[in-house]
Design a protein around this motif. Structure first.
Motif, short mmCIF file in Angstrom:
data_model
loop_
_atom_site.label_atom_id
_atom_site.label_comp_id
_atom_site.label_asym_id
_atom_site.label_seq_id
_atom_site.Cartn_x
_atom_site.Cartn_y
_atom_site.Cartn_z
N GLY A 17 0.79 -1.21 0.00
CA GLY A 17 0.00 0.00 0.00
C GLY A 17 0.82 1.27 0.00
O GLY A 17 2.03 1.27 -0.28
N GLY A 18 0.16 2.37 0.31
CA GLY A 18 0.80 3.68 0.32
C GLY A 18 0.14 4.58 1.35
O GLY A 18 -0.73 4.16 2.12
N THR A 19 0.54 5.84 1.35
CA THR A 19 0.05 6.82 2.32
C THR A 19 -1.21 7.50 1.79
O THR A 19 -1.34 7.77 0.59
N ALA A 20 -2.13 7.78 2.70
CA ALA A 20 -3.36 8.48 2.34
C ALA A 20 -3.70 9.47 3.43
O ALA A 20 -3.26 9.34 4.58
N LEU A 21 -4.49 10.48 3.06
CA LEU A 21 -5.03 11.39 4.07
C LEU A 21 -6.49 11.64 3.77
O LEU A 21 -6.97 11.42 2.64
N ALA A 22 -7.20 12.09 4.78
CA ALA A 22 -8.61 12.43 4.63
C ALA A 22 -8.92 13.62 5.51
O ALA A 22 -8.34 13.77 6.60
N THR A 23 -9.85 14.45 5.04
CA THR A 23 -10.19 15.68 5.76
C THR A 23 -11.70 15.91 5.74
O THR A 23 -12.38 15.55 4.78
N ARG A 24 -12.20 16.50 6.81
CA ARG A 24 -13.64 16.77 6.88
C ARG A 24 -14.06 17.82 5.86
O ARG A 24 -15.16 17.74 5.31
N TRP A 25 -13.19 18.77 5.61
CA TRP A 25 -13.47 19.82 4.64
C TRP A 25 -12.64 19.55 3.39
O TRP A 25 -11.58 18.90 3.46
N PRO A 26 -13.05 20.03 2.23
CA PRO A 26 -12.25 19.80 1.02
C PRO A 26 -10.83 20.30 1.20
O PRO A 26 -10.58 21.30 1.89
N HIS A 27 -9.89 19.59 0.61
CA HIS A 27 -8.48 19.98 0.71
C HIS A 27 -7.88 20.09 -0.68
O HIS A 27 -8.40 19.55 -1.66
N THR A 28 -6.75 20.76 -0.75
CA THR A 28 -5.98 20.88 -1.98
C THR A 28 -4.60 20.29 -1.74
O THR A 28 -3.88 20.75 -0.84
N VAL A 29 -4.24 19.26 -2.49
CA VAL A 29 -2.91 18.68 -2.34
C VAL A 29 -1.89 19.65 -2.91
O VAL A 29 -1.98 20.08 -4.06
N VAL A 30 -0.92 20.02 -2.09
CA VAL A 30 0.10 20.97 -2.53
C VAL A 30 1.38 20.26 -2.98
O VAL A 30 2.14 20.82 -3.79
N GLU A 31 1.62 19.05 -2.46
CA GLU A 31 2.81 18.32 -2.87
C GLU A 31 2.73 16.88 -2.35
O GLU A 31 2.22 16.63 -1.26
N THR A 32 3.25 15.95 -3.17
CA THR A 32 3.38 14.55 -2.75
C THR A 32 4.83 14.15 -2.93
O THR A 32 5.43 14.39 -3.98
N LEU A 33 5.41 13.54 -1.89
CA LEU A 33 6.81 13.13 -1.91
C LEU A 33 6.91 11.62 -2.07
O LEU A 33 6.25 10.87 -1.34
N ASP A 34 7.72 11.18 -2.99
CA ASP A 34 8.11 9.77 -3.09
C ASP A 34 9.32 9.61 -2.17
O ASP A 34 10.40 10.13 -2.45
N LEU A 35 9.14 8.91 -1.06
CA LEU A 35 10.17 8.85 -0.03
C LEU A 35 11.15 7.68 -0.20
O LEU A 35 11.99 7.45 0.67
N ARG A 36 11.07 6.97 -1.30
CA ARG A 36 12.03 5.87 -1.49
C ARG A 36 13.45 6.42 -1.62
O ARG A 36 13.68 7.42 -2.30
N LEU A 37 14.37 5.74 -0.97
CA LEU A 37 15.78 6.15 -1.00
C LEU A 37 16.64 4.93 -1.31
O LEU A 37 17.24 4.33 -0.41
N PRO A 38 16.73 4.55 -2.58
CA PRO A 38 17.51 3.34 -2.93
C PRO A 38 18.95 3.40 -2.45
O PRO A 38 19.54 2.38 -2.13
N GLU A 39 19.53 4.61 -2.37
CA GLU A 39 20.92 4.72 -1.96
C GLU A 39 21.13 4.33 -0.51
O GLU A 39 22.25 3.99 -0.09
N THR A 40 20.07 4.36 0.30
CA THR A 40 20.18 3.93 1.69
C THR A 40 19.67 2.51 1.88
O THR A 40 19.74 1.98 2.99
N GLY A 41 19.13 1.93 0.83
CA GLY A 41 18.55 0.60 0.96
C GLY A 41 17.07 0.63 1.28
O GLY A 41 16.43 -0.42 1.38
N ASP A 42 16.48 1.83 1.43
CA ASP A 42 15.07 1.94 1.75
C ASP A 42 14.25 2.07 0.46
O ASP A 42 14.30 3.10 -0.21
#
Length: 292
Positions: free
Chosen positions: A78-103
């Motif tokens: 799976g992945g990360t999700a968020l939810a809000t009671r009021w409408p939201h605007t996504v300002v940025e999504t980060l791909d946090l994979r770091l192959p150089e660290t093994g993650d």
């Protein structure tokens, strides 16, 4: 106004299929305003987020909706999700994979601007940081990225960052979040809400939970481990949010009991109640030297 924030790792689609309805029923009962969910499966075959939010009235976004590409292993973990009671605007999504660290875990972070009626805008960030207990280096990189995201997009009200950080309070990544040490030449300053208003040790990943015990036996191989690794952080308002405040009133565990013999997840959730105000009066005094 009261603002209720929930974070929970939902353990994707593994285990007893009844878990999904149990999770949904408890989210509806708790009635949170902002929700960070981790290990949520969303793809062409499954929409776990829709099932979890069914009947809640919450507006949900999954990293799969905003990254624009499928992350390897996300169909299982799976992945990360968020939810809000009021409408939201996504300002940025980060791909946090770091192959150089093994993650290479398929999780990310989502930042969303939420317009709180009568109070103003707030930046809410949902995250899932690297899971390898031995790879604090990756988590250090992750929290620096989270702080940088906040720098780019913070709003009037104090930023709230919630998720599965996979690190105990004494870890360098959490110390950075709490403003107790620097990383990569920069500092951050967030309050750990459990430290302010939690009752007891607040373990969120525990051998007492049978859904967690088997993986703990596999990974840790030590007697009966218990860890606090899930957090809700709120930014300090001293220098960055002078017109708004977000006071922690209560922090408690959630999803920490079985329902009809079924444990909701391998993690317990963290539920935090805030008193939020975007209309505070400034002190009519000489400005402090660090408040510019």
């Amino acid at each position: 106004m009261r603002l209720r924030v929930l974070t929970l790792n939902v353990l994707n689609l593994e285990g007893d299929p009844r878990r999904q309805d149990i999770l949904n029923a408890e989210i509806r009962r708790l009635d949170p305003d902002l929700v960070s969910l981790q290990e949520v499966v969303v793809n062409e075959e499954h929409d776990q987020l829709a099932r979890l939010l069914d009947g809640t009235g919450l507006h949900g976004t999954h990293q799969a909706h905003t990254l624009g590409y499928a992350v390897p292993w996300s169909e299982r973990y799976g992945g990360t999700a968020l939810a809000t009671r009021w409408p939201h605007t996504v300002v940025e999504t980060l791909d946090l994979r770091l192959p150089e660290t093994g993650d290479v875990h398929p999780w990310g972070a989502i930042g969303a601007a939420v317009d709180i009626p009568g109070e103003g805008e707030l930046l809410f960030v949902a995250t899932t940081n690297g899971a390898s207990l031995a790879d604090e280096r990756a988590r250090e990189r992750h929290v620096v990225k989270l702080a940088e995201l906040d720098d780019r997009h913070r709003r009037k009200l104090p930023t709230i960052i919630a998720g599965d950080f996979n690190a105990r309070p004494e870890a360098s990544s959490i110390r950075f979040m709490r403003g107790l040490q620097s990383l990569d030449g920069r500092t951050a300053g967030y309050y750990d809400t459990w430290e302010i208003a939690g009752d007891g040790p607040g373990y969120t990943w525990s051998y007492d939970n049978p859904s967690a015990a088997w993986i703990m036996d596999y990974i840790i191989r030590q007697p009966s481990p218990r860890m606090r690794i899930d957090y809700v952080f709120v930014a300090t308002s001293q220098t960055r949010h002078l017109d708004g405040e977000c006071r922690v009133r209560r922090a408690q565990l959630a999803f920490d009991q079985p329902v009809d013999g079924v444990w909701p997840s391998d993690h317990y959730g963290v539920l935090v109640d805030f008193e939020l105000s975007g209309n505070i009066e400034r002190f009519e005094r000489q400005p402090l030297p660090w408040s510019h």
